[in-house]
Design a protein around this motif. Structure first.
Motif, PDB file in Angstrom:
ATOM      1  N   ARG A 104      61.766  34.299   2.801  1.00 18.67           N
ATOM      2  CA  ARG A 104      62.683  35.102   1.990  1.00 18.67           C
ATOM      3  C   ARG A 104      62.911  36.479   2.598  1.00 18.67           C
ATOM      4  NH1 ARG A 104      61.067  34.102  -4.376  1.00 18.67           N
ATOM      5  NH2 ARG A 104      62.106  32.085  -4.608  1.00 18.67           N
ATOM      6  N   GLU A 105      64.101  37.016   2.339  1.00 16.12           N
ATOM      7  CA  GLU A 105      64.451  38.338   2.843  1.00 16.12           C
ATOM      8  C   GLU A 105      63.440  39.375   2.354  1.00 16.12           C
ATOM      9  OE1 GLU A 105      68.244  41.461   2.786  1.00 16.12           O
ATOM     10  OE2 GLU A 105      68.426  39.472   1.855  1.00 16.12           O
ATOM     11  N   GLY A 106      63.036  40.244   3.253  1.00 20.27           N
ATOM     12  CA  GLY A 106      62.083  41.291   2.904  1.00 20.27           C
ATOM     13  C   GLY A 106      60.635  40.877   3.008  1.00 20.27           C
ATOM     14  N   THR A 107      60.393  39.650   3.448  1.00 22.66           N
ATOM     15  CA  THR A 107      59.005  39.178   3.577  1.00 22.66           C
ATOM     16  C   THR A 107      58.693  38.821   5.020  1.00 22.66           C
ATOM     17  OG1 THR A 107      59.442  36.808   3.223  1.00 22.66           O
ATOM     18  CG2 THR A 107      59.181  38.203   1.263  1.00 22.66           C
ATOM     19  N   ILE A 108      57.422  38.820   5.335  1.00 28.18           N
ATOM     20  CA  ILE A 108      56.916  38.301   6.612  1.00 28.18           C
ATOM     21  C   ILE A 108      55.854  37.264   6.274  1.00 28.18           C
ATOM     22  CG2 ILE A 108      55.587  38.825   8.689  1.00 28.18           C
ATOM     23  CD1 ILE A 108      56.913  41.544   8.785  1.00 28.18           C
ATOM     24  N   ASN A 109      56.054  36.053   6.743  1.00 30.03           N
ATOM     25  CA  ASN A 109      55.152  34.949   6.439  1.00 30.03           C
ATOM     26  C   ASN A 109      54.210  34.724   7.615  1.00 30.03           C
ATOM     27  OD1 ASN A 109      53.945  32.528   5.659  1.00 30.03           O
ATOM     28  ND2 ASN A 109      55.830  31.688   4.831  1.00 30.03           N
ATOM     29  N   CYS A 110      52.922  34.643   7.325  1.00 30.36           N
ATOM     30  CA  CYS A 110      51.954  34.344   8.389  1.00 30.36           C
ATOM     31  C   CYS A 110      51.965  32.864   8.754  1.00 30.36           C
ATOM     32  CB  CYS A 110      50.543  34.756   7.960  1.00 30.36           C
ATOM     33  SG  CYS A 110      49.817  33.678   6.682  1.00 30.36           S
ATOM     34  N   TYR A 111      52.655  32.050   7.928  1.00 28.10           N
ATOM     35  CA  TYR A 111      52.725  30.604   8.143  1.00 28.10           C
ATOM     36  C   TYR A 111      51.342  30.011   8.377  1.00 28.10           C
ATOM     37  CZ  TYR A 111      57.765  31.196   8.476  1.00 28.10           C
ATOM     38  OH  TYR A 111      59.069  31.486   8.201  1.00 28.10           O
ATOM     39  N   TRP A 112      50.454  30.259   7.418  1.00 30.56           N
ATOM     40  CA  TRP A 112      49.121  29.652   7.530  1.00 30.56           C
ATOM     41  C   TRP A 112      49.245  28.150   7.764  1.00 30.56           C
ATOM     42  CZ3 TRP A 112      46.512  26.834   3.261  1.00 30.56           C
ATOM     43  CH2 TRP A 112      45.280  26.310   3.688  1.00 30.56           C
ATOM     44  N   LEU A 113      50.023  27.477   6.911  1.00 32.87           N
ATOM     45  CA  LEU A 113      50.374  26.086   7.156  1.00 32.87           C
ATOM     46  C   LEU A 113      51.893  25.963   7.160  1.00 32.87           C
ATOM     47  CD1 LEU A 113      47.866  24.043   4.942  1.00 32.87           C
ATOM     48  CD2 LEU A 113      47.758  24.454   7.404  1.00 32.87           C
ATOM     49  N   TYR A 114      52.417  25.266   8.155  1.00 32.23           N
ATOM     50  CA  TYR A 114      53.862  25.038   8.214  1.00 32.23           C
ATOM     51  C   TYR A 114      54.207  23.859   7.306  1.00 32.23           C
ATOM     52  CZ  TYR A 114      58.555  24.063   9.719  1.00 32.23           C
ATOM     53  OH  TYR A 114      59.907  23.858   9.718  1.00 32.23           O
ATOM     54  N   SER A 115      55.212  24.041   6.451  1.00 33.50           N
ATOM     55  CA  SER A 115      55.508  23.055   5.415  1.00 33.50           C
ATOM     56  C   SER A 115      56.953  22.579   5.469  1.00 33.50           C
ATOM     57  CB  SER A 115      55.250  23.661   4.028  1.00 33.50           C
ATOM     58  OG  SER A 115      53.977  24.255   3.957  1.00 33.50           O
ATOM     59  N   ILE A 116      57.160  21.321   5.079  1.00 31.91           N
ATOM     60  CA  ILE A 116      58.499  20.766   4.911  1.00 31.91           C
ATOM     61  C   ILE A 116      58.556  19.990   3.593  1.00 31.91           C
ATOM     62  CG2 ILE A 116      59.000  20.568   7.388  1.00 31.91           C
ATOM     63  CD1 ILE A 116      58.310  17.549   7.133  1.00 31.91           C
ATOM     64  N   LEU A 117      59.780  19.800   3.092  1.00 34.51           N
ATOM     65  CA  LEU A 117      60.020  18.895   1.980  1.00 34.51           C
ATOM     66  C   LEU A 117      60.755  17.665   2.499  1.00 34.51           C
ATOM     67  CD1 LEU A 117      61.217  21.263  -0.915  1.00 34.51           C
ATOM     68  CD2 LEU A 117      58.916  20.351  -0.506  1.00 34.51           C
ATOM     69  N   VAL A 118      60.275  16.491   2.115  1.00 29.47           N
ATOM     70  CA  VAL A 118      60.952  15.236   2.470  1.00 29.47           C
ATOM     71  C   VAL A 118      61.854  14.873   1.291  1.00 29.47           C
ATOM     72  CG1 VAL A 118      60.643  12.824   3.115  1.00 29.47           C
ATOM     73  CG2 VAL A 118      58.959  14.533   3.844  1.00 29.47           C
ATOM     74  N   GLU A 119      63.144  15.162   1.451  1.00 25.08           N
ATOM     75  CA  GLU A 119      64.098  14.936   0.370  1.00 25.08           C
ATOM     76  C   GLU A 119      64.439  13.450   0.249  1.00 25.08           C
ATOM     77  OE1 GLU A 119      64.542  17.292  -1.524  1.00 25.08           O
ATOM     78  OE2 GLU A 119      64.743  19.208  -0.494  1.00 25.08           O
ATOM     79  N   ASP A 120      65.045  13.071  -0.892  1.00 30.20           N
ATOM     80  CA  ASP A 120      65.374  11.667  -1.151  1.00 30.20           C
ATOM     81  C   ASP A 120      66.297  11.099  -0.081  1.00 30.20           C
ATOM     82  OD1 ASP A 120      63.860  11.866  -3.432  1.00 30.20           O
ATOM     83  OD2 ASP A 120      65.569  12.200  -4.768  1.00 30.20           O
ATOM     84  N   GLU A 121      67.217  11.930   0.432  1.00 26.58           N
ATOM     85  CA  GLU A 121      68.191  11.442   1.404  1.00 26.58           C
ATOM     86  C   GLU A 121      67.569  11.105   2.762  1.00 26.58           C
ATOM     87  OE1 GLU A 121      71.115  14.439   2.248  1.00 26.58           O
ATOM     88  OE2 GLU A 121      69.617  16.037   2.332  1.00 26.58           O
ATOM     89  N   PHE A 122      66.298  11.482   2.960  1.00 26.48           N
ATOM     90  CA  PHE A 122      65.654  11.157   4.235  1.00 26.48           C
ATOM     91  C   PHE A 122      65.491   9.650   4.395  1.00 26.48           C
ATOM     92  CE2 PHE A 122      61.758  10.596   6.863  1.00 26.48           C
ATOM     93  CZ  PHE A 122      62.233  11.144   8.044  1.00 26.48           C
ATOM     94  N   GLY A 123      65.281   8.944   3.282  1.00 21.96           N
ATOM     95  CA  GLY A 123      65.185   7.486   3.344  1.00 21.96           C
ATOM     96  C   GLY A 123      63.779   6.949   3.425  1.00 21.96           C
TER      97      GLY A 123
END
Length: 369
Positions: free
Chosen positions: A274-293
């Motif tokens: 998000r704007e105004g933040t810095i993420n250390c990305y301790w764990l990198y994350s994704i969402l697997v949406e329904d359209e992925f199949g």
């Protein structure tokens, strides 16, 4: 196997620990305990740091320092590792669960006010996976209702919100040095604050409320807790802390590479900052949406077959047996993303080729659908 997140030990750890062993200062008293607290406060630009035996004890210590206990309520995310919720119960208070934001997985601050009652004493924002909660609005709400703010920054060392380090924005912040965190002491934690009274109170409580009399005897005016960290582990913490800026830079570079790759895959939603933040990305994350199949669990299964360790998002705490009867608001986003989220390999030592291996395995799943 490409591991999810393993320690990176390549600084002065051996040197500082050897000094402890050579001098016999290995227990909970020693120069490295004091140095770790001072250096940690300096890094965060805050006034007081109190080292503890783990992140959970730092959270409990924060609650006890603020006098939160029987009959009180604390608003917290359900999308979290269970530690912060458990500590609320440890002190006799009740957790009240609030939903999360779909894009950042953290507490949805706009849904807090509807949960506040006369029993509410604190809000505990969890900066999950390194993402920052919307702290300006949260602090406004806390001030309006005279509530404490305890930041669970156990996954967010090095992350920032509008130029301030996470963990230093509320009344108290808490960190973890478990083996999979950005820096590790094997086990350990830290409670931080800018309030002098809270700092002294926390140190007093965490060291068995011990007062040493003139003749050397120990006197205890109230019940205390043995949450101290041994000097030998603090020595490791001092060495690891020296590497934090480099580790955060590497984590952020790896996250950017992951993002660039996943932008090309339909149905995979990469993590956002998000704007105004810095993420250390301790764990990198994704969402697997329904359209992925393919489902999130099918993706994890294929990754495991390829030698890639991945982990699903935390299961909602409000659905677990000890907490099913606790009060909560609408939890639809929490329930949804808990079924779609995956944490991917995020070690400081991960290579670009290993990231490509992770990406290609997921991309091939999409091509077969």
């Amino acid at each position: 196997m490409i591991p999810l997140c393993i320690p990176e030990i390549r600084g002065n750890e051996w040197k500082y620990i050897k000094e402890c062993l050579d001098t016999n200062w290995v227990s909970s008293v020693g120069s490295y305990v004091d140095k770790f607290e001072k250096d940690f406060a300096d890094y965060l630009n805050c006034k007081f740091s109190v080292v503890t035996m783990n992140g959970t004890s730092s959270l409990e210590l924060a609650l006890r320092t603020l006098g939160i206990g029987e009959g009180d309520e604390v608003i917290v995310s359900s999308m979290t590792f269970i530690s912060p919720v458990n500590t609320i119960r440890y002190v006799g208070a009740e957790p009240v669960f609030v939903d999360v934001c779909r894009d950042s997985f953290v507490m949805d601050v706009t849904k807090i006010e509807e949960l506040i009652t006369s029993k509410t004493k604190a809000i505990m924002p969890v900066h999950i996976y390194g993402h920052a909660v919307e702290m300006d609005l949260l602090k406004e709400i806390a001030k309006r209702y005279n509530l404490y703010v305890i930041e669970d920054a156990t996954e967010a060392l090095g992350s920032e919100y509008k130029g301030e380090k996470l963990g230093t924005i509320g009344d108290i912040g808490c960190f973890s040095f478990n083996g999979n965190k950005l820096i590790t002491t094997g086990a350990g934690g830290m409670m931080v604050t800018n309030n002098e009274d809270y700092g002294h109170r926390a140190k007093y409580l965490s060291t068995q409320t011990k007062t040493v009399l003139e003749n050397g005897a120990f006197y205890h005016e109230e019940i205390g807790f043995n949450y101290r960290m041994p000097n030998v582990l603090a020595a490791m913490g001092v060495a690891q802390l020296e590497m934090v800026p480099e580790f955060v830079e590497i984590k952020r570079r790896n996250a950017k590479f992951y993002n660039e790759l996943f932008e090309k895959v339909k149905g995979i939603k990469p993590v956002i900052e998000r704007e105004g933040t810095i993420n250390c990305y301790w764990l990198y994350s994704i969402l697997v949406e329904d359209e992925f199949g393919a489902s999130r669990d099918q993706v994890i299964k294929v990754l495991k077959e390829r030698g890639v360790q991945a982990r699903p998002f935390f299961m909602p705490v409000h659905d677990m047996p000890p907490y099913k009867e606790c009060r909560h608001g609408d939890m639809s986003i929490t329930n949804e993303i808990s079924l779609k989220g995956i944490n991917l390999p995020s070690s400081v030592s991960i290579t670009e080729n290993e990231i490509l291996t992770v990406f290609q395995a997921i991309k091939e799943i999409s091509l077969k659908r």
